[in-house]
Design a protein around this motif. Structure first.
Motif, mmCIF file in Angstrom:
data_model
loop_
_atom_site.group_PDB
_atom_site.id
_atom_site.type_symbol
_atom_site.label_atom_id
_atom_site.label_comp_id
_atom_site.label_asym_id
_atom_site.label_seq_id
_atom_site.Cartn_x
_atom_site.Cartn_y
_atom_site.Cartn_z
ATOM 1 N N ALA A 89 0.848 -1.191 0.000
ATOM 2 C CA ALA A 89 0.000 0.000 0.000
ATOM 3 C C ALA A 89 0.886 1.244 0.000
ATOM 4 O O ALA A 89 1.862 1.330 0.747
ATOM 5 N N CYS A 90 0.551 2.198 -0.863
ATOM 6 C CA CYS A 90 1.379 3.398 -0.981
ATOM 7 C C CYS A 90 0.584 4.516 -1.634
ATOM 8 O O CYS A 90 -0.484 4.279 -2.198
ATOM 9 N N ASN A 92 -0.987 7.234 -0.475
ATOM 10 C CA ASN A 92 -2.039 8.028 0.163
ATOM 11 C C ASN A 92 -1.771 8.107 1.663
ATOM 12 O O ASN A 92 -0.932 7.393 2.204
ATOM 13 N N ALA A 93 -2.505 8.957 2.327
ATOM 14 C CA ALA A 93 -2.273 9.203 3.750
ATOM 15 C C ALA A 93 -2.482 7.957 4.599
ATOM 16 O O ALA A 93 -1.740 7.713 5.547
ATOM 17 N N SER A 94 -3.466 7.133 4.250
ATOM 18 C CA SER A 94 -3.717 5.942 5.065
ATOM 19 C C SER A 94 -2.615 4.896 4.902
ATOM 20 O O SER A 94 -2.348 4.144 5.823
ATOM 21 N N ALA A 95 -1.976 4.867 3.746
ATOM 22 C CA ALA A 95 -0.873 3.928 3.540
ATOM 23 C C ALA A 95 0.352 4.359 4.339
ATOM 24 O O ALA A 95 1.103 3.530 4.845
ATOM 25 N N GLY A 96 0.570 5.646 4.415
ATOM 26 C CA GLY A 96 1.714 6.150 5.177
ATOM 27 C C GLY A 96 3.021 6.167 4.419
ATOM 28 O O GLY A 96 4.041 6.608 4.950
ATOM 29 N N GLN A 119 0.843 -0.022 -5.977
ATOM 30 C CA GLN A 119 0.560 -1.212 -5.184
ATOM 31 C C GLN A 119 0.317 -2.418 -6.090
ATOM 32 O O GLN A 119 -0.396 -2.332 -7.085
#
Length: 156
Positions: A89-90, A92-96, A119
């Protein structure tokens, strides 16, 4: 109509000024044949070689390889980044984490093209820069828990 040296000189100054304005408007980077083109769809990737490469790593881990690919037939270069794993996961803010990416940069004028490994992927390659008689380099970036690792190849 008689043309004087002074009139020609004035015309040269105006033309030179227009040329500088055009360079400023385009960011200084010259557009050459194949700039921004896809290496596969143009056929330039056929017979291409890796002329420079570097391992993308920090003191804790090795993440992949950044390559500078070159086509002698097309006189073009591009970057290819290959991770040793599938991108999680990459982006975006939720992926970190930011997604891994690569760039090819032509030294002569700074023309740059990039690609991103999203991803579920493990590789990307950039559009090409024309570089006959010039040099370019490839750069890869991977975001990690310890910060972003940026690695570049030597120029070719």
């Amino acid at each position: 109509m008689r043309t004087t040296k002074r009139a020609l000189a004035r015309a040269g100054v105006v033309a030179g000024g227009l040329g500088l304005a055009m360079i400023a408007a385009t960011g200084g980077a010259q557009a050459y044949t194949y700039d921004g083109s896809d290496p596969s769809s143009t056929g330039c990737s056929s017979g291409a070689t890796t002329v420079e490469s570097a391992t993308v790593k920090n003191s804790n881990a090795t993440f992949g390889t950044i390559e500078l690919r070159y086509s002698l037939a097309c006189h073009t270069a591009w970057a290819r980044l290959t991770l040793n794993y599938t991108q999680g996961a990459c982006g975006n803010a939720s992926a970190g984490y930011a997604c891994a990416n690569a760039e090819v940069i032509r030294n002569n004028d700074g023309r740059t093209y990039s690609c991103t490994i999203y991803q579920g992927q493990s590789q990307c390659y950039t559009p090409m820069v024309y570089d006959k008689g010039m040099t370019s380099f490839a750069q890869g970036a991977v975001d990690t828990a310890l910060g972003t690792v940026i690695t570049r190849t030597a120029a070719y």
